[in-house]
Design an enzyme around this catalytic site. Structure first.
Site, short mmCIF file in Angstrom:
data_model
loop_
_atom_site.label_atom_id
_atom_site.label_comp_id
_atom_site.label_asym_id
_atom_site.label_seq_id
_atom_site.Cartn_x
_atom_site.Cartn_y
_atom_site.Cartn_z
N GLY A 16 0.79 -1.22 0.00
CA GLY A 16 0.00 0.00 0.00
C GLY A 16 0.82 1.27 0.00
N GLY A 18 2.46 2.52 -2.65
CA GLY A 18 2.47 3.19 -3.94
C GLY A 18 3.79 3.09 -4.68
CG LEU A 19 7.16 2.70 -2.98
CD1 LEU A 19 8.17 2.25 -1.92
CD2 LEU A 19 7.65 3.97 -3.68
CB SER A 20 5.58 0.19 -9.05
OG SER A 20 5.38 1.54 -9.34
CB SER A 21 4.63 -3.82 -4.57
OG SER A 21 3.30 -3.47 -4.23
CD GLU A 54 -2.04 -3.57 -11.69
OE1 GLU A 54 -2.52 -3.20 -10.61
OE2 GLU A 54 -0.97 -4.20 -11.78
CG ASP A 66 3.71 1.58 -11.96
OD1 ASP A 66 4.34 2.65 -12.12
OD2 ASP A 66 2.74 1.47 -11.19
#
Length: 287
Positions: A16, A18-21, A54, A66
């Site tokens: 959660g 926001g680092l493109s996991s 996605e 991303d």
């Protein structure tokens, strides 16, 4: 045909944040199947398939950024992407030889406020921008997206847009210009200009695109107060998550101490602060 496999996935990216996991997991999984099953797939195709997963399976209408950086990233480089043609260019990040600017470090600060993309305003922003294109086509019939609208054209016709749609479109039109200016700044090793554009981007994301939040703004404003910070802005889709800052190497400890203290005092939350580097994209690691 895909081979079956037993797999364990581990990572150290906070959920959660926001680092493109999600993109990293998609690209890593797809690449693993490619290696195990022995089929050919170039990196652009890999990114596109992961974006499709996605969009269609998760239901998040994300762009290609991303997945692209997870598949095509290169150490010490940013990646310029043309999302229409999928042309891309690696751009060296950092001061060039002869530049007066000291070496810089990427600092990522987690606000500890989680956000969920599918349930956020992300998809709404896409619809608002699409509505802006539809309305601007009355004056500019050849446009297909906001990328086709110049700053001068937008300034001429913006009054025909509803206020909320106008704000969204203004952010995108000017952000596209900032991206190109940022690339030129990096090519010249001009970190001061690059950082200023980062700051302008955050203000636009906050005021026009309206995807920031109090926690992100507090974090960014704390970073702006530190001597040696070139620029800082939210990263990801907003509504929580992380900020990214470009910081002179000599200012890293000063940045960490001030931002953590200021953020804690203002929000009562304990932030996570990471010293980061640009690394290569997905690859096979032999044990």
């Amino acid at each position: 045909m895909l081979s079956g496999m037993n797999a364990v996935i581990s990572g150290d990216i906070p959920i959660g944040s926001g680092l493109s996991s999600s993109a990293a997991v998609e690209v890593a999984a797809a690449y693993t199947w490619q290696v195990l099953s022995g089929f050919s797939l170039n990196r652009v195709e890999l990114a596109l398939l992961c974006q499709r997963a996605e969009n269609e399976f998760v239901g998040m209408k994300c762009g290609i950024m991303d997945q692209f950086i997870s598949a095509l990233g290169q150490r010490d480089h940013a990646l310029l992407i043309d999302c229409r043609t999928l042309e891309h260019e690696l751009v060296k990040l950092g001061a060039t030889d002869g530049s007066p600017h000291p070496p810089a470090t990427i600092m990522v600060c987690n606000t500890m406020k989680r956000r969920g993309l599918v349930d956020s305003e992300y998809n709404a922003r896409r619809r608002e921008c699409e509505e802006g294109v539809r309305l601007l086509q009355k004056h500019l019939p050849g446009i297909k997206a906001l990328r086709d609208v110049s700053v001068a054209q937008f300034e001429r016709y913006q009054e025909d847009l509803p206020e909320e749609v106008r704000r969204r479109c203004r952010h995108v039109v000017y952000e596209n210009k900032r991206v190109l200016q940022s690339v030129e700044a990096l090519r010249g090793g001009d970190l001061v200009t690059f950082g200023r554009l980062m700051n302008e981007s955050h203000v636009s994301l906050r005021d026009d695109y309206q995807v920031s939040c109090r926690e992100l703004d507090v974090m960014v404003e704390a970073a702006w107060q530190v001597e040696g910070v070139y620029g800082s802005r939210l990263t990801g889709a907003g509504f929580g998550g992380c900020t990214v800052s470009l910081v002179a190497e000599e200012a890293v400890e000063r940045f960490h101490a001030h931002v953590a203290t200021a953020y804690r005092a203002s929000t009562g939350l304990e932030p996570q602060i990471y010293v980061c580097a640009f690394e290569d994209g997905v690859s096979e690691v032999l044990a």
